[in-house]
Design a protein around this motif. Structure first.
Motif, PDB file in Angstrom:
ATOM      1  N   GLY A  16      20.528   6.717 -66.279  1.00 18.45           N
ATOM      2  CA  GLY A  16      21.763   7.464 -66.027  1.00 18.45           C
ATOM      3  C   GLY A  16      22.241   8.240 -67.234  1.00 18.45           C
ATOM      4  O   GLY A  16      23.104   9.123 -67.115  1.00 18.45           O
ATOM      5  N   GLY A  30      16.697   7.749 -71.039  1.00 14.10           N
ATOM      6  CA  GLY A  30      16.225   7.474 -69.677  1.00 14.10           C
ATOM      7  C   GLY A  30      16.445   8.665 -68.766  1.00 14.10           C
ATOM      8  O   GLY A  30      15.580   9.019 -67.959  1.00 14.10           O
ATOM      9  N   THR A  49      10.573   0.236 -77.602  1.00 14.37           N
ATOM     10  CA  THR A  49      10.923  -0.577 -78.764  1.00 14.37           C
ATOM     11  C   THR A  49      11.861   0.240 -79.644  1.00 14.37           C
ATOM     12  O   THR A  49      12.471   1.211 -79.204  1.00 14.37           O
ATOM     13  CB  THR A  49       9.668  -1.057 -79.519  1.00 14.37           C
ATOM     14  OG1 THR A  49      10.074  -1.986 -80.543  1.00 14.37           O
ATOM     15  CG2 THR A  49       8.903   0.079 -80.155  1.00 14.37           C
TER      16      THR A  49
HETATM   17  P1  NAD Z   1      22.088   4.929 -73.743  1.00 13.66           P
HETATM   18  O1  NAD Z   1      23.157   3.921 -73.974  1.00 13.66           O
HETATM   19  O2  NAD Z   1      22.429   6.374 -73.784  1.00 13.66           O
HETATM   20  O3  NAD Z   1      21.369   4.639 -72.360  1.00 13.66           O
HETATM   21  C1  NAD Z   1      21.040   3.337 -71.934  1.00 13.66           C
HETATM   22  C2  NAD Z   1      21.266   3.261 -70.444  1.00 13.66           C
HETATM   23  O4  NAD Z   1      20.857   1.942 -70.013  1.00 13.66           O
HETATM   24  C3  NAD Z   1      22.744   3.420 -70.047  1.00 13.66           C
HETATM   25  O5  NAD Z   1      22.869   4.446 -69.093  1.00 13.66           O
HETATM   26  C4  NAD Z   1      23.129   2.049 -69.494  1.00 13.66           C
HETATM   27  O6  NAD Z   1      24.063   2.113 -68.426  1.00 13.66           O
HETATM   28  C5  NAD Z   1      21.787   1.522 -69.026  1.00 13.66           C
HETATM   29  N1  NAD Z   1      21.769   0.052 -68.959  1.00 13.66           N
HETATM   30  C6  NAD Z   1      22.240  -0.820 -69.875  1.00 13.66           C
HETATM   31  N2  NAD Z   1      22.055  -2.075 -69.476  1.00 13.66           N
HETATM   32  C7  NAD Z   1      21.452  -2.010 -68.253  1.00 13.66           C
HETATM   33  C8  NAD Z   1      20.991  -2.985 -67.332  1.00 13.66           C
HETATM   34  N3  NAD Z   1      21.141  -4.296 -67.574  1.00 13.66           N
HETATM   35  N4  NAD Z   1      20.372  -2.566 -66.196  1.00 13.66           N
HETATM   36  C9  NAD Z   1      20.232  -1.248 -65.928  1.00 13.66           C
HETATM   37  N5  NAD Z   1      20.647  -0.278 -66.782  1.00 13.66           N
HETATM   38  C10 NAD Z   1      21.252  -0.655 -67.924  1.00 13.66           C
HETATM   39  O7  NAD Z   1      20.941   4.572 -74.813  1.00 13.66           O
HETATM   40  P2  NAD Z   1      19.644   5.393 -75.305  1.00 13.66           P
HETATM   41  O8  NAD Z   1      19.851   5.718 -76.722  1.00 13.66           O
HETATM   42  O9  NAD Z   1      19.249   6.442 -74.333  1.00 13.66           O
HETATM   43  O10 NAD Z   1      18.580   4.208 -75.290  1.00 13.66           O
HETATM   44  C11 NAD Z   1      17.513   4.101 -74.370  1.00 13.66           C
HETATM   45  C12 NAD Z   1      16.494   3.104 -74.889  1.00 13.66           C
HETATM   46  O11 NAD Z   1      15.952   3.566 -76.129  1.00 13.66           O
HETATM   47  C13 NAD Z   1      17.062   1.717 -75.166  1.00 13.66           C
HETATM   48  O12 NAD Z   1      16.121   0.736 -74.816  1.00 13.66           O
HETATM   49  C14 NAD Z   1      17.259   1.731 -76.657  1.00 13.66           C
HETATM   50  O13 NAD Z   1      17.275   0.446 -77.207  1.00 13.66           O
HETATM   51  C15 NAD Z   1      16.069   2.545 -77.107  1.00 13.66           C
HETATM   52  N6  NAD Z   1      16.216   3.140 -78.426  1.00 13.66           N
HETATM   53  C16 NAD Z   1      17.122   4.137 -78.651  1.00 13.66           C
HETATM   54  C17 NAD Z   1      17.197   4.668 -79.922  1.00 13.66           C
HETATM   55  C18 NAD Z   1      18.134   5.789 -80.243  1.00 13.66           C
HETATM   56  O14 NAD Z   1      18.069   6.276 -81.383  1.00 13.66           O
HETATM   57  N7  NAD Z   1      18.960   6.220 -79.343  1.00 13.66           N
HETATM   58  C19 NAD Z   1      16.385   4.181 -80.955  1.00 13.66           C
HETATM   59  C20 NAD Z   1      15.480   3.185 -80.679  1.00 13.66           C
HETATM   60  C21 NAD Z   1      15.396   2.682 -79.398  1.00 13.66           C
END
Ligand code: NAD
Length: 310
Positions: A17, A21, A152
């Motif tokens: 969302g 993702g 990761t």
């Molecule tokens: P974000 O917060 O923008 O998006 C995460 C999404 O996951 C949100 O829309 C949230 O509603 C959803 N979510 C959370 N818990 C949930 C659940 N239990 N079931 C279903 N949906 C759920 O974060 P992002 O930065 O886009 O992160 C995405 C992935 O990338 C994550 O796994 C994060 O740990 C990883 N990551 C991000 C970064 C970064 O720099 N942004 C760095 C390393 C890893």
């Protein structure tokens, strides 16, 4: 170079969302995949059945001529995940690609972190990935085809202050990938891991604006698409951010073989420079390859002939 397409394939993207993702879901749909846009919508109010955020991404995909459904399962809840996969099968007839991306943060120093903070993060990142992978696995085995991506973080690969829960969970999905890449090979299930660094709400306030503008999720999604493509590698960790891509790998140094008389902690300490010397380091293909290597080294140090029993 062949164009990478996902026509006729169905992809589930968790946490789609927002952030990465969402970008992955749009990227998969733009190249022909039917997409299950999963998001619990943890930041939005109200019903969890189908989150507003996921619905908005579905609307974007449909407006561009793609096919998608929204799903509000909590990835940490195995029953909700089973129902999501059943819905994907009913709607599209297969699940070919799974992108485990959903995530949360509860940053605190280890001293201040409650077991609940630790468990909540491990439940979403590690168990969420386990639940989704378990639910799609039998279908992928039956189809003889599957592409799975874990997500990761540098926190799990290298460590980051204040993220012991997150780092442990993110290193956990790396271990999960290592094993599943081997177990899935016979059924052509390929399992890889993305290590992104992106400007999303997760990193809001941590980065300067000119840095943020380089680190959009769309600079990472091409790497994710490569990891779940038909010709994808398996067992690979792809570091990605700002349009840069690099492989993250575990190596093992050549090391030393101590003889029986030297088998003391003092001798290990004394050999530490040689043990840590990165010259001639090895990539270890699997757990037993390490054992095999040590046995060969120990045998050579002792002038023994040892045959490895397969
Ligand atoms: P974000 O917060 O923008 O998006 C995460 C999404 O996951 C949100 O829309 C949230 O509603 C959803 N979510 C959370 N818990 C949930 C659940 N239990 N079931 C279903 N949906 C759920 O974060 P992002 O930065 O886009 O992160 C995405 C992935 O990338 C994550 O796994 C994060 O740990 C990883 N990551 C991000 C970064 C970064 O720099 N942004 C760095 C390393 C890893």
């Amino acid at each position: 170079m062949n164009t990478i397409r996902f026509d006729g394939r169905t992809a589930i993207v968790t946490g789609a969302g927002a952030g990465l993702g969402r970008s992955h879901a749009l990227g998969l749909a733009a190249r022909g995949a039917n997409v299950v846009v999963n998001d619990l919508g943890v930041s939005t109010q109200g019903g969890r059945e189908t989150s507003d955020a996921a619905r908005a991404v579905v609307a974007e995909i449909e407006a561009a001529g793609g096919r998608a459904i929204a799903n509000g399962a909590n990835v940490a809840d195995a029953a909700e995940v089973e129902a999501m996969v059943a819905e994907a099968m009913d709607t599209f007839g297969s699940v070919d690609v799974l992108v485990n991306n959903a995530g949360i943060l509860r940053d605190k120093t280890f001293a201040k972190m409650t077991p609940e903070d630790f468990r909540a993060v491990v439940e979403v990142h590690l168990f969420g990935s386990v639940n989704c992978t378990r639910a799609v696995w039998p279908y992928m085995v039956a189809a003889g085809y599957g592409r799975i991506a874990m997500t990761t973080s540098a926190s799990g690969m290298y460590g980051n202050f204040g993220q012991s829960n997150y780092g442990a969970a993110k290193a956990g999905v790396f271990g999960l990938m290592n094993v599943l890449a081997k177990e899935g090979a016979r059924a052509d299930i390929r399992v890889n891991t993305l290590a992104p660094t992106a400007a999303t709400r997760m990193t809001e306030g941590l980065l300067a604006e000119e840095v943020t503008s380089l680190l959009g999720p769309e600079t990472i999604t091409p790497g994710l698409l490569a990891l779940v493509a038909e010709d994808a590698p398996t067992g690979m960790v792809l570091g990605a951010g700002a349009g840069c891509f690099a492989e993250i790998k575990v190596y093992e140094t050549e090391g030393v073989a101590l003889d029986d008389a030297e088998l003391t902690p003092e001798a290990v300490f004394a050999a530490m420079d040689r043990i840590r010397d990165p010259r001639g380091q090895h990539v270890i293909a699997d757990a037993f390859s390490q054992t095999r290597r040590y046995v060969a080294m120990a045998a050579a140090a002792r002038n023994l002939a040892v045959t490895w029993k397969e």
